[in-house]
Each structure stands twice: as C-alpha cells, then as structure tokens.
Design a protein around this motif. Structure first.
Motif, PDB file in Angstrom:
ATOM      1  N   CYS A  80       0.822  -1.213   0.000  1.00 37.52           N
ATOM      2  CA  CYS A  80       0.000   0.000   0.000  1.00 37.52           C
ATOM      3  C   CYS A  80       0.853   1.259   0.000  1.00 37.52           C
ATOM      4  O   CYS A  80       0.424   2.298  -0.521  1.00 37.52           O
ATOM      5  CB  CYS A  80      -0.923   0.001   1.220  1.00 37.52           C
ATOM      6  SG  CYS A  80      -2.154  -1.313   1.219  1.00 37.52           S
ATOM      7  N   CYS A  81       2.025   1.161   0.574  1.00 36.54           N
ATOM      8  CA  CYS A  81       2.928   2.313   0.640  1.00 36.54           C
ATOM      9  C   CYS A  81       3.977   2.300  -0.468  1.00 36.54           C
ATOM     10  O   CYS A  81       4.918   3.092  -0.437  1.00 36.54           O
ATOM     11  CB  CYS A  81       3.616   2.348   1.995  1.00 36.54           C
ATOM     12  SG  CYS A  81       2.491   2.597   3.389  1.00 36.54           S
ATOM     13  N   SER A  82       3.819   1.380  -1.430  1.00 40.01           N
ATOM     14  CA  SER A  82       4.762   1.255  -2.547  1.00 40.01           C
ATOM     15  C   SER A  82       6.190   1.032  -2.058  1.00 40.01           C
ATOM     16  O   SER A  82       7.142   1.653  -2.538  1.00 40.01           O
ATOM     17  CB  SER A  82       4.695   2.494  -3.441  1.00 40.01           C
ATOM     18  OG  SER A  82       3.395   2.663  -3.961  1.00 40.01           O
ATOM     19  N   MET A 127       0.466   5.301   8.659  1.00 42.08           N
ATOM     20  CA  MET A 127      -0.613   5.423   7.692  1.00 42.08           C
ATOM     21  C   MET A 127      -1.836   6.092   8.310  1.00 42.08           C
ATOM     22  O   MET A 127      -2.555   6.835   7.647  1.00 42.08           O
ATOM     23  CB  MET A 127      -0.987   4.036   7.146  1.00 42.08           C
ATOM     24  CG  MET A 127       0.079   3.434   6.248  1.00 42.08           C
ATOM     25  SD  MET A 127      -0.201   1.676   5.867  1.00 42.08           S
ATOM     26  CE  MET A 127      -1.770   1.768   5.001  1.00 42.08           C
ATOM     27  N   PRO A 140      -2.447   5.628   0.816  1.00 41.53           N
ATOM     28  CA  PRO A 140      -2.008   4.327   1.336  1.00 41.53           C
ATOM     29  C   PRO A 140      -3.022   3.680   2.268  1.00 41.53           C
ATOM     30  O   PRO A 140      -3.278   2.472   2.177  1.00 41.53           O
ATOM     31  CB  PRO A 140      -0.697   4.657   2.070  1.00 41.53           C
ATOM     32  CG  PRO A 140      -0.174   5.852   1.352  1.00 41.53           C
ATOM     33  CD  PRO A 140      -1.394   6.656   1.005  1.00 41.53           C
ATOM     34  N   GLN A 143      -6.017   2.452   0.251  1.00 42.30           N
ATOM     35  CA  GLN A 143      -5.685   1.213  -0.431  1.00 42.30           C
ATOM     36  C   GLN A 143      -5.664   0.043   0.555  1.00 42.30           C
ATOM     37  O   GLN A 143      -6.035  -1.078   0.213  1.00 42.30           O
ATOM     38  CB  GLN A 143      -4.324   1.354  -1.119  1.00 42.30           C
ATOM     39  CG  GLN A 143      -4.033   0.268  -2.122  1.00 42.30           C
ATOM     40  CD  GLN A 143      -2.761   0.539  -2.900  1.00 42.30           C
ATOM     41  OE1 GLN A 143      -2.090   1.544  -2.676  1.00 42.30           O
ATOM     42  NE2 GLN A 143      -2.428  -0.354  -3.806  1.00 42.30           N
ATOM     43  N   TYR A 144      -5.247   0.300   1.784  1.00 44.33           N
ATOM     44  CA  TYR A 144      -5.213  -0.746   2.805  1.00 44.33           C
ATOM     45  C   TYR A 144      -6.608  -1.278   3.114  1.00 44.33           C
ATOM     46  O   TYR A 144      -6.796  -2.483   3.313  1.00 44.33           O
ATOM     47  CB  TYR A 144      -4.553  -0.207   4.075  1.00 44.33           C
ATOM     48  CG  TYR A 144      -4.600  -1.157   5.240  1.00 44.33           C
ATOM     49  CD1 TYR A 144      -3.721  -2.235   5.313  1.00 44.33           C
ATOM     50  CD2 TYR A 144      -5.531  -0.990   6.270  1.00 44.33           C
ATOM     51  CE1 TYR A 144      -3.769  -3.126   6.380  1.00 44.33           C
ATOM     52  CE2 TYR A 144      -5.581  -1.871   7.337  1.00 44.33           C
ATOM     53  CZ  TYR A 144      -4.697  -2.939   7.385  1.00 44.33           C
ATOM     54  OH  TYR A 144      -4.751  -3.820   8.433  1.00 44.33           O
ATOM     55  N   ARG A 149      -6.567   0.130  -6.978  1.00 43.93           N
ATOM     56  CA  ARG A 149      -5.617   1.083  -7.555  1.00 43.93           C
ATOM     57  C   ARG A 149      -6.243   1.922  -8.662  1.00 43.93           C
ATOM     58  O   ARG A 149      -5.874   3.070  -8.867  1.00 43.93           O
ATOM     59  CB  ARG A 149      -4.402   0.338  -8.093  1.00 43.93           C
ATOM     60  CG  ARG A 149      -3.513  -0.286  -7.029  1.00 43.93           C
ATOM     61  CD  ARG A 149      -2.375  -1.054  -7.666  1.00 43.93           C
ATOM     62  NE  ARG A 149      -1.507  -1.656  -6.670  1.00 43.93           N
ATOM     63  CZ  ARG A 149      -0.438  -1.074  -6.155  1.00 43.93           C
ATOM     64  NH1 ARG A 149      -0.114   0.152  -6.548  1.00 43.93           N
ATOM     65  NH2 ARG A 149       0.302  -1.689  -5.253  1.00 43.93           N
ATOM     66  N   LYS A 152      -7.601   5.400  -7.597  1.00 48.33           N
ATOM     67  CA  LYS A 152      -6.741   6.310  -6.840  1.00 48.33           C
ATOM     68  C   LYS A 152      -7.083   7.765  -7.122  1.00 48.33           C
ATOM     69  O   LYS A 152      -7.267   8.559  -6.189  1.00 48.33           O
ATOM     70  CB  LYS A 152      -5.279   6.032  -7.165  1.00 48.33           C
ATOM     71  CG  LYS A 152      -4.314   6.961  -6.442  1.00 48.33           C
ATOM     72  CD  LYS A 152      -2.869   6.618  -6.760  1.00 48.33           C
ATOM     73  CE  LYS A 152      -1.914   7.561  -6.022  1.00 48.33           C
ATOM     74  NZ  LYS A 152      -0.495   7.231  -6.310  1.00 48.33           N
TER      75      LYS A 152
END
Length: 222
Positions: A80-82, A127, A140, A143-144, A149, A152
């Motif tokens: 989620c945080c890339s 987060m 993030p 997305q969690y 995606r 976004k």
C-alpha cells in the motif's frame, strides 16, 4: 719337534680366539629384541546428533505459521505504501533433522515474527497519522482498507473536494457529514466513528460500491 708342536698349538689358539671375538658382536646383534610395531591410535567416534522431538517440531512450526501471517500483513502494508516486500518464509527442516537444527529454525521464525509485527505496527501508525496536508497522503490507508488502484485519482479527488484531507472536519459541506469523505451521520456514535480516518474510508468504499463505482452525487459534474 717339541717347539713345532707349541707353535702349532699357539697358532690354533689364536685362530679360535679371533673367531670367537669376531662372532660375539654378531650374536649379540642377532639376540637383540626386534622393535615392536607401533600401535596406531583408534579413531575417536564422532558425536551423534541429538534427534528432534515432536514437541520441539510443533513449537517451531507454530512460530513458522505466526511468521507467515506477520509477513503477509507487513507485505500488504508495504504494498500500500509502494515499498519493497519482505523475503519469503524459510523452508522448514525435515522431520529427521537434528534437535539443534529445529531449535535454530524455531528461534529464527520467532525473532522474525516479532520483528515483522513491530514493523507493521509502526507502518500502520504512520498510515493512520501520515502528517503533512492534502488528500494524497491518505491514499495508502485507502488502499489498505480495499480501495482498488484504479480508483486512486477518484479517491484523492473526493477527499480533496469533501474535506481537503482533514479527517476530523465537521459539516464541511453544510450538512451533517463528517470525516475525510464527509459521510452522513445520524447518531453521536456514528459521528465519533466517522472522525476516524480508517472507518471513514471504509464507509466511503461501501458507499462507492453502492453506486457501482461511479461518482456519488456530491462529485457529479466535478
């Protein structure tokens, strides 16, 4: 005549004496004991490895399962945080492996599990409280909770239009709506829940799905 006999006797005596003297060292040499062959030292037996027990294997496998769950949670948070992903779980030894090998594996899984849990708590706390300002910092966490995606841009735009990224702002749109996505609230309990960013994003996801992934009325025409 008598002198000749004496000379012969003396000559024979000298000859016999010389024979005796020359043969004595050889006999002494022959009589000396032969050295005994050296006895080679017997090889030291190698220590036998202690076999593992069912209790130890059960304990180690228990920590391996916990390690896998901790890795999976950290992997999701990092995704989620890339961020880069943690390495995979180490393969378990065979049942016939030694006691020491199973003990070392169990300790390693235990240590890694606790380390991953600690990292997950730290990352999840960040987060929930990303700091800074703006709507993009909440992506993030969105997305969690399950936002795909592909949404976004819509999520960030919705948060920006509704609350400008302030998770506790009330009545931003002049209605009884609260939180990041300004979810309608009818009771104080709902208001308290919607002021928590993760709850608000989950409620927004449910609402968004109800509209079949199309912008809800407040975003129409934006």
């Amino acid at each position: 005549m008598r002198l000749t006999k004496w000379l012969i006797a003396i000559t024979v005596s000298i000859f016999l004496l010389g024979a005796i003297l020359f043969s004595a060292p050889s006999a002494a040499t022959d009589a000396s004991p032969s050295p005994s062959p050296s006895v080679s030292a017997s090889p030291t037996p190698e220590p036998t490895a202690r076999p593992s027990t069912p209790e130890l294997r059960k304990w180690a496998r228990g920590w391996r399962k916990k390690d896998k769950r901790a890795r999976a949670r950290l992997s999701h948070l990092r995704c989620c945080c890339s961020m880069s992903q943690p390495a995979g779980v180490k393969k378990a030894p065979v049942n016939s492996a030694s006691f020491d090998k199973w003990m070392a594996a169990g300790k390693q899984w235990k240590h890694q599990c606790k380390s991953f849990r600690k990292s997950s708590r730290r990352l999840f706390a960040h987060m929930n409280n990303p700091g800074g300002s703006g709507a993009a910092r909440w992506w993030p966490l969105a997305q969690y909770v399950g936002w795909p995606r592909s949404q976004k841009a819509n999520v960030i735009r919705c948060i920006d239009l509704e609350s400008s990224g302030c998770e506790k702002v009330p009545n931003a749109s002049g209605t009884p709506c609260y939180g990041l996505m300004q979810i309608w609230c009818y009771t104080q309990n709902q208001i308290d829940r919607m002021k928590v960013a993760i709850n608000n994003l989950r409620a927004g996801l449910k609402k968004w799905r109800a509209y079949k992934w199309t912008p809800w009325p407040t975003m129409a025409g934006c």
